[in-house]
Motif scaffolding. Structure first.
Motif, short mmCIF file in Angstrom:
data_model
loop_
_atom_site.label_atom_id
_atom_site.label_comp_id
_atom_site.label_asym_id
_atom_site.label_seq_id
_atom_site.Cartn_x
_atom_site.Cartn_y
_atom_site.Cartn_z
N ILE A 1 0.84 -1.20 0.00
CA ILE A 1 0.00 0.00 0.00
C ILE A 1 0.87 1.25 0.00
O ILE A 1 2.06 1.21 0.33
CB ILE A 1 -0.99 0.03 1.19
N ALA A 2 0.26 2.37 -0.36
CA ALA A 2 0.91 3.68 -0.35
C ALA A 2 0.17 4.57 0.65
O ALA A 2 -0.90 4.21 1.15
CB ALA A 2 0.86 4.29 -1.75
N TRP A 3 0.71 5.72 0.90
CA TRP A 3 0.12 6.63 1.89
C TRP A 3 -1.28 7.07 1.49
O TRP A 3 -2.15 7.26 2.35
CB TRP A 3 1.04 7.82 2.13
N ASP A 4 -1.54 7.23 0.19
CA ASP A 4 -2.88 7.61 -0.26
C ASP A 4 -3.92 6.56 0.12
O ASP A 4 -5.09 6.89 0.29
CB ASP A 4 -2.89 7.81 -1.78
N ILE B 1 -0.11 -6.00 5.41
CA ILE B 1 0.35 -5.00 4.45
C ILE B 1 1.87 -4.84 4.44
O ILE B 1 2.55 -5.27 5.36
CB ILE B 1 -0.32 -3.63 4.69
N LYS B 2 2.32 -4.15 3.40
CA LYS B 2 3.71 -3.71 3.29
C LYS B 2 3.64 -2.27 2.81
O LYS B 2 2.98 -1.99 1.80
CB LYS B 2 4.47 -4.58 2.29
N LEU C 1 5.72 5.69 11.93
CA LEU C 1 6.05 5.65 10.51
C LEU C 1 5.39 6.87 9.88
O LEU C 1 4.19 7.08 10.05
CB LEU C 1 5.55 4.36 9.87
N VAL C 2 6.20 7.67 9.18
CA VAL C 2 5.71 8.92 8.61
C VAL C 2 5.99 8.93 7.10
O VAL C 2 6.89 8.25 6.62
CB VAL C 2 6.35 10.14 9.31
N PRO C 3 5.23 9.74 6.34
CA PRO C 3 5.35 9.72 4.88
C PRO C 3 6.56 10.45 4.31
O PRO C 3 6.92 10.22 3.15
CB PRO C 3 4.06 10.37 4.40
#
Length: 166
Positions: free
Chosen positions: A29-32, A77-78, A98-100
């Protein structure tokens, strides 16, 4: 009737079963993906106010900043990100946010809760690797939590952390 050999085989099979379940392929997954479907990114950014006494910018997020993607609750997830350590020992960091992007929560106001993930690592991540982007793999939960650095919307129990390679 179970003899000694069959008993040992049965026992070893029952111990291997949980590991086989954990060997599932994680969903990348991505931050979006942390923003619920139908909520535009532009709507999670809030207004803010300047705290002149403490020289801080305090963001004020509306309800969209704490809306979570419930489809990710209990998902394996990863995801990539950067580490802001909470628990650091000689062995490394075991609890972190964990931050973007680099500096989130430290040099700028924190992102909204649905863009921050609290991580508990089963194996410490080396303290000399804190500035590298990482992949975190594990079971994600939707869970609002307050920390000294900001409110997080998700948590992960990480069973694997690796350097993120471009």
């Amino acid at each position: 009737m179970l003899n000694r050999r069959n008993t040992l085989l049965l026992l070893s099979a029952s111990l291997a079963a949980p590991r086989a379940a954990l060997a599932a392929t994680p969903r990348e997954i991505a931050w979006d993906d942390l923003i619920p479907p139908g909520v535009p990114y532009s709507e999670i950014i809030g207004e803010g106010e300047l705290d002149e006494v403490n020289d801080l910018w305090n963001p004020i997020y509306d309800a969209n900043g704490v809306k979570l993607n419930e489809a990710l609750n209990d998902a394996y997830i990863k995801m990539p990100g950067f580490i802001i350590p909470f628990e650091l020992s000689a062995e490394g960091v075991t609890e972190f946010m964990l931050v973007p992007y680099v500096g989130a929560c430290i040099h700028t106001p924190p992102p909204p809760a649905n863009q921050l993930v609290m991580v508990t690592a089963e194996k410490p991540w080396p303290g000399d690797e804190l500035w590298n982007p990482v992949w975190v793999t594990g079971r994600m939960r939707t869970q609002l939590q307050s920390t000294d650095l900001g409110q997080t919307g998700y948590s992960i129990v990480a069973d694997e952390i690796a350097v993120y390679e471009w």
